[in-house]
Design an enzyme around this catalytic site. Sequence first.
Site: not given
Length: 217
Positions: A82-84
Amino acid sequence: MKFFVDTAELDAIAELNDLGMIDGVTTNPSLIKKSGRDILEVTKEICDMVDGPVSAEVVALKAEDMIAEGRKLAEIAENIAVKVPLTWDGLKACKVLTEEGKMVNVTLCFSANQALLAAKAGATFISPFIGRLDDLNIDGLDLIADIREIYDNYGFETNILAASIRTANHMSDCAKIGADVATAPPAVIKAMANHVLTDKGLDQFVADAKAANIKIV
Ligand code: E4P
């Protein structure tokens, strides 16, 4: 150094994956827009094709919304990272998602201090953007070197994922510095095979083979 390919184009991913050249994939909202595909559908297809981490980016700005989006993205496949974004809310989301056992890639990193915070929040990957710093006449490779030194000083396990790579030279420079991963567009990875002396030498060999009537099969 591991190679990730920075694209959501399935054909390009398949070509590099079949050659064993890539260890993962990174996407972002701009790359999803360019693909013209639905994010959930195209990300699932990428995850089915590639064994390594596939980064899929949240679009919310508040931590609780990023967490909800991250959980949904992580349902796509086990190899989702998951890219934040590297904001205070992004760091909060990183902490929660990491504690749930999900891989998290903290993106849009432009300083060593930001990278320190991402490591403290337990990020699996930190994505410093080389090319966008170079665009401002700031040497992006210096940032990779600074993060490498700091992480090594304290044994942080967060992987340095050099991003926003624009040239083949960036790849070898990142490898020399000791980045754990570099993510680059397909054209940059393929350009690593190019050398003018290879082309020149091959032209000569082809001409000589023709002149000597060399045939092998
Ligand atoms: C990687 O995770 C980033 O999405 C990407 O490398 C950004 O590259 P750009 O600066 O060329 O858009």
